[in-house]
Enzyme design. Sequence first.
Site, short mmCIF file in Angstrom:
data_model
loop_
_atom_site.label_atom_id
_atom_site.label_comp_id
_atom_site.label_asym_id
_atom_site.label_seq_id
_atom_site.Cartn_x
_atom_site.Cartn_y
_atom_site.Cartn_z
N GLU A 176 0.81 -1.21 0.00
CA GLU A 176 0.00 0.00 0.00
C GLU A 176 0.85 1.26 0.00
OE1 GLU A 176 0.63 -2.17 2.29
OE2 GLU A 176 -0.01 -1.58 4.31
N CYS A 281 16.31 -6.37 0.02
CA CYS A 281 16.48 -7.56 0.85
C CYS A 281 17.84 -8.19 0.60
CB CYS A 281 15.38 -8.56 0.57
SG CYS A 281 15.50 -9.24 -1.07
P1 NAD Z 1 5.85 -5.99 5.04
O1 NAD Z 1 5.97 -7.35 5.62
O2 NAD Z 1 5.53 -4.87 5.96
O3 NAD Z 1 4.72 -5.98 3.91
C1 NAD Z 1 4.72 -6.92 2.86
C2 NAD Z 1 3.28 -7.11 2.39
O4 NAD Z 1 2.51 -7.67 3.47
C3 NAD Z 1 2.60 -5.82 1.98
O5 NAD Z 1 1.80 -6.07 0.86
C4 NAD Z 1 1.77 -5.46 3.21
O6 NAD Z 1 0.60 -4.75 2.89
C5 NAD Z 1 1.43 -6.80 3.80
N1 NAD Z 1 1.34 -6.78 5.27
C6 NAD Z 1 2.02 -5.97 6.12
N2 NAD Z 1 1.69 -6.26 7.40
C7 NAD Z 1 0.80 -7.28 7.35
C8 NAD Z 1 0.10 -8.03 8.34
N3 NAD Z 1 0.26 -7.80 9.64
N4 NAD Z 1 -0.71 -9.01 7.92
C9 NAD Z 1 -0.88 -9.27 6.62
N5 NAD Z 1 -0.25 -8.59 5.64
C10 NAD Z 1 0.59 -7.61 5.99
O7 NAD Z 1 7.21 -5.72 4.25
P2 NAD Z 1 7.66 -4.37 3.55
O8 NAD Z 1 8.05 -3.40 4.61
O9 NAD Z 1 6.68 -3.96 2.52
O10 NAD Z 1 8.96 -4.87 2.77
C11 NAD Z 1 10.23 -4.91 3.34
C12 NAD Z 1 10.54 -6.28 3.88
O11 NAD Z 1 10.46 -7.24 2.83
C13 NAD Z 1 11.96 -6.41 4.41
O12 NAD Z 1 11.93 -7.21 5.57
C14 NAD Z 1 12.70 -7.13 3.29
O13 NAD Z 1 13.84 -7.85 3.68
C15 NAD Z 1 11.64 -8.03 2.79
N6 NAD Z 1 11.92 -8.46 1.43
C16 NAD Z 1 12.34 -9.74 1.24
C17 NAD Z 1 12.64 -10.17 -0.02
C18 NAD Z 1 13.10 -11.57 -0.25
O14 NAD Z 1 13.11 -11.99 -1.38
N7 NAD Z 1 13.48 -12.31 0.77
C19 NAD Z 1 12.49 -9.32 -1.12
C20 NAD Z 1 12.04 -8.02 -0.90
C21 NAD Z 1 11.75 -7.60 0.39
#
Ligand code: NAD
Length: 496
Positions: A176, A281
């Site tokens: 979002e 990441c």
């Molecule tokens: P996030 O976990 O906050 O959000 C990811 C997705 O989950 C979003 O679409 C969000 O709306 C949803 N979300 C958030 N909180 C939620 C909840 N409580 N319940 C259900 N859905 C929820 O992550 P972010 O801040 O958007 O992204 C950064 C993170 O992603 C970092 O930890 C990074 O390391 C990780 N990441 C990992 C990879 C990988 O391939 N391992 C790649 C990119 C990013």
Amino acid sequence: MERISHYIGGRIVPGVSGRSGPVYDPATGQETHRVDFASQDEVRGAIATAAAAFPHWRATSLSRRADILFRVRETLHRHRQELAELITAQHGKVVSDAMGEVARGLENVEFACGVPHLLKGAYTEQASTGVDVYSIRQPLGVVAGISPFNFPAMVPMWMFANAIACGNTFVLKPSEKDPAASLRIAELLTEAGVPDGVFNVVQGDRVAVDAILADPDVQAVSFVGSTPVARALQEAATRSGKRVQALAGAKNHMVVLPDADLDMAADAAVSAGFGSAGERCMAISVVVAVGAIGDRLVAAIKERMARVRIGDGRDAGSEMGPLVTREHRDRVAGYLDSGPAQGATLVVDGREDPIARGSGFFLGVSLLDHVTPAMDCYRDEIFGPVLSVVRVQTYEEAIALVNNNPWGNGAAIFTRDGGAARQFQFDVEAGMVGVNVPIPVPVGYYSFGGWKHSLFGDTHIYGPEGIQFYTRGKVVTSRWPDPSTSTVDLGFPRTR
Ligand code: NAD
């Protein structure tokens, strides 16, 4: 204020839940859009649309699906600059970096163009007398992707390219924080000939994610995001009988041995630590300096940091942009207090960069030295432009440090010694390993995934494992008592 809405059945569908969230331009700190948050009913509508599109898409021949994917590749490639600018406007990464994101995402579409080859099974003639056995892979049905803020175009492409190539229909729930790129991608997919309902986007927050997880029509979920959400999502999806891959957070170490090329290692640490403001990441967040190289390495990194050009990302000169939100910027800056308070040396304080005092969500590049595993700046995923240096005396200490870390996404070694690099590759507990390469993101025809707390579920994402994730196998044992019917056709055989 302009709204960003859902994309269902081949068109933009305005949200009706009455809930929405702010989207910022991180370079100015201004709210530029509102993004609609889907209700449970709106998510159900998108999934029902995808379910209705599945039988026809599944039955569409591989040659037609490949043809559409080629057109998807060309259309997205033609619009790559526009997509990059959308990413910059909401994520904050500089346009050149956003162009790289789109290009790396397109690798996955290019891979998926080869789906006729990728779905080939095995065939055994005469397994028993007059009996043949062969294997095929079939799509699952409706599959969903939930993506993070830091790659608003590439990570969706990691997911949907293989998913739809295999004959599934797809529902994406983007972050979002920067939802515009995925909506534009949806429009471009329609323009390229993807049938209505095959690719859908629902915008939203946790409500939308929970609705996806609860929906019996969703067969599989690909998630990329932070570790706590990934772990909870994997458990919930598994409980409801869905296939799930949940890629999670990281703490990527770069081990620098005393014989490493100092300039190459320092260049790599700065590039991989501060590219995309550390919001990758696969960013390097910890440099592990082994033995006598420590002081020279820190000095070389510091000297390079002074030359990093920080800006709003729209001008060709800037190399690093702002962080995604004010809240995130402040959280990252907090490690510049807690690190020194817990005994680290603050070598470069990014809060002192004049750009950090403006209205945008900027933080200058920062360096913490003499970091230890007990400190918060080592234990947490910072996800910002703060690089930590841990000093150790031996290779054994270095590998123990890396392997004791709960995350295992990427790990790199810098050395001139082939034997040491080979030993590191053998020893290290991480899914992606770089030898004198700081960000070893696999090319699209391999698969991407970490170990330990960096991935929950079995399969890695994209590449061959992506094809496996989005299909299930079937083995056919057949016997034919009579020859089949045939027709006369003098035309040159074509695919149908
Ligand atoms: P996030 O976990 O906050 O959000 C990811 C997705 O989950 C979003 O679409 C969000 O709306 C949803 N979300 C958030 N909180 C939620 C909840 N409580 N319940 C259900 N859905 C929820 O992550 P972010 O801040 O958007 O992204 C950064 C993170 O992603 C970092 O930890 C990074 O390391 C990780 N990441 C990992 C990879 C990988 O391939 N391992 C790649 C990119 C990013």
